[in-house]
Design a protein around this motif. Structure first.
Motif, PDB file in Angstrom:
ATOM      1  N   ILE A  11      28.525  14.120  -5.865  1.00  0.00           N
ATOM      2  CA  ILE A  11      28.901  13.870  -7.252  1.00  0.00           C
ATOM      3  C   ILE A  11      27.887  14.477  -8.221  1.00  0.00           C
ATOM      4  O   ILE A  11      28.256  14.971  -9.284  1.00  0.00           O
ATOM      5  CB  ILE A  11      29.102  12.353  -7.519  1.00  0.00           C
ATOM      6  CG1 ILE A  11      29.753  12.125  -8.901  1.00  0.00           C
ATOM      7  CG2 ILE A  11      27.804  11.592  -7.425  1.00  0.00           C
ATOM      8  CD1 ILE A  11      31.185  12.542  -8.969  1.00  0.00           C
ATOM      9  N   GLU A  12      26.605  14.493  -7.839  1.00  0.00           N
ATOM     10  CA  GLU A  12      25.607  15.086  -8.737  1.00  0.00           C
ATOM     11  C   GLU A  12      25.806  16.592  -8.880  1.00  0.00           C
ATOM     12  O   GLU A  12      25.512  17.164  -9.928  1.00  0.00           O
ATOM     13  CB  GLU A  12      24.175  14.762  -8.324  1.00  0.00           C
ATOM     14  CG  GLU A  12      23.801  15.165  -6.935  1.00  0.00           C
ATOM     15  CD  GLU A  12      23.978  14.073  -5.898  1.00  0.00           C
ATOM     16  OE1 GLU A  12      23.472  14.255  -4.780  1.00  0.00           O
ATOM     17  OE2 GLU A  12      24.624  13.048  -6.171  1.00  0.00           O
ATOM     18  N   ASP A  13      26.346  17.237  -7.838  1.00  0.00           N
ATOM     19  CA  ASP A  13      26.638  18.668  -7.946  1.00  0.00           C
ATOM     20  C   ASP A  13      27.788  18.908  -8.920  1.00  0.00           C
ATOM     21  O   ASP A  13      27.775  19.865  -9.684  1.00  0.00           O
ATOM     22  CB  ASP A  13      26.972  19.263  -6.583  1.00  0.00           C
ATOM     23  CG  ASP A  13      25.770  19.318  -5.656  1.00  0.00           C
ATOM     24  OD1 ASP A  13      24.635  19.196  -6.152  1.00  0.00           O
ATOM     25  OD2 ASP A  13      25.969  19.480  -4.442  1.00  0.00           O
ATOM     26  N   ILE A  14      28.776  18.044  -8.895  1.00  0.00           N
ATOM     27  CA  ILE A  14      29.887  18.141  -9.841  1.00  0.00           C
ATOM     28  C   ILE A  14      29.386  17.896 -11.262  1.00  0.00           C
ATOM     29  O   ILE A  14      29.758  18.606 -12.196  1.00  0.00           O
ATOM     30  CB  ILE A  14      31.004  17.152  -9.467  1.00  0.00           C
ATOM     31  CG1 ILE A  14      31.582  17.515  -8.097  1.00  0.00           C
ATOM     32  CG2 ILE A  14      32.093  17.114 -10.534  1.00  0.00           C
ATOM     33  CD1 ILE A  14      32.435  16.456  -7.470  1.00  0.00           C
ATOM     34  N   THR A  51      14.027  28.872 -12.260  1.00  0.00           N
ATOM     35  CA  THR A  51      14.970  29.142 -13.353  1.00  0.00           C
ATOM     36  C   THR A  51      16.306  28.434 -13.180  1.00  0.00           C
ATOM     37  O   THR A  51      17.176  28.561 -14.033  1.00  0.00           O
ATOM     38  CB  THR A  51      15.212  30.661 -13.505  1.00  0.00           C
ATOM     39  OG1 THR A  51      15.701  31.183 -12.263  1.00  0.00           O
ATOM     40  CG2 THR A  51      13.951  31.383 -13.923  1.00  0.00           C
ATOM     41  N   GLY A  52      16.480  27.715 -12.087  1.00  0.00           N
ATOM     42  CA  GLY A  52      17.699  26.922 -11.898  1.00  0.00           C
ATOM     43  C   GLY A  52      18.801  27.614 -11.120  1.00  0.00           C
ATOM     44  O   GLY A  52      19.968  27.259 -11.251  1.00  0.00           O
ATOM     45  N   LYS A  53      18.442  28.584 -10.290  1.00  0.00           N
ATOM     46  CA  LYS A  53      19.450  29.293  -9.514  1.00  0.00           C
ATOM     47  C   LYS A  53      20.173  28.354  -8.553  1.00  0.00           C
ATOM     48  O   LYS A  53      21.400  28.374  -8.479  1.00  0.00           O
ATOM     49  CB  LYS A  53      18.820  30.455  -8.738  1.00  0.00           C
ATOM     50  CG  LYS A  53      18.251  31.558  -9.622  1.00  0.00           C
ATOM     51  CD  LYS A  53      17.625  32.667  -8.814  1.00  0.00           C
ATOM     52  CE  LYS A  53      16.473  32.232  -7.963  1.00  0.00           C
ATOM     53  NZ  LYS A  53      15.265  31.795  -8.649  1.00  0.00           N
ATOM     54  N   ILE A  54      19.439  27.547  -7.844  1.00  0.00           N
ATOM     55  CA  ILE A  54      20.061  26.627  -6.884  1.00  0.00           C
ATOM     56  C   ILE A  54      20.925  25.609  -7.620  1.00  0.00           C
ATOM     57  O   ILE A  54      22.022  25.275  -7.177  1.00  0.00           O
ATOM     58  CB  ILE A  54      18.997  25.938  -6.003  1.00  0.00           C
ATOM     59  CG1 ILE A  54      18.353  26.975  -5.093  1.00  0.00           C
ATOM     60  CG2 ILE A  54      19.613  24.813  -5.178  1.00  0.00           C
ATOM     61  CD1 ILE A  54      17.203  26.457  -4.264  1.00  0.00           C
ATOM     62  N   TYR A  55      20.475  25.149  -8.749  1.00  0.00           N
ATOM     63  CA  TYR A  55      21.238  24.220  -9.595  1.00  0.00           C
ATOM     64  C   TYR A  55      22.585  24.853  -9.946  1.00  0.00           C
ATOM     65  O   TYR A  55      23.637  24.217  -9.854  1.00  0.00           O
ATOM     66  CB  TYR A  55      20.393  23.947 -10.848  1.00  0.00           C
ATOM     67  CG  TYR A  55      20.834  22.811 -11.710  1.00  0.00           C
ATOM     68  CD1 TYR A  55      20.563  21.494 -11.362  1.00  0.00           C
ATOM     69  CD2 TYR A  55      21.494  23.055 -12.904  1.00  0.00           C
ATOM     70  CE1 TYR A  55      20.940  20.447 -12.174  1.00  0.00           C
ATOM     71  CE2 TYR A  55      21.880  22.014 -13.731  1.00  0.00           C
ATOM     72  CZ  TYR A  55      21.603  20.720 -13.358  1.00  0.00           C
ATOM     73  OH  TYR A  55      21.985  19.680 -14.169  1.00  0.00           O
TER      74      TYR A  55
END
Length: 87
Positions: A11-14, A51-55
């Protein structure tokens, strides 16, 4: 393929979709738009560490998987792939 369709989406990925910065959101929108239009294309997400690529990867994968697409994470670095669900 059945295994790929059953990858758990956290859910956090969504929810990450709503927290993307401007650059991440632009990349996200472009990639999702291409998928929705069934346009074949390849994208490369590049940036310095932190820089948040994985995010961004996780938000894209979550969106695609929630829409019933098979989305597999592939990266140059095996370390990154190992921390992405289904990588």
């Amino acid at each position: 393929m059945i295994e790929d369709l059953n990858i758990f989406t956290a859910i956090e990925d969504i929810n990450n979709i709503h927290c993307l910065n401007i650059e991440q959101k632009n990349a996200y929108d472009e990639i999702i738009s291409h998928v929705n239009k069934k346009q074949n294309d390849m994208f490369s997400i590049d940036g310095s560490g932190g820089t948040g690529k994985i995010y961004l990867y996780r938000a894209i994968l979550a969106k695609l998987r929630c829409n019933g697409h098979i989305a597999l994470a592939m990266t140059i670095s095996g370390v990154v792939t190992s921390i992405l669900l289904g990588g």
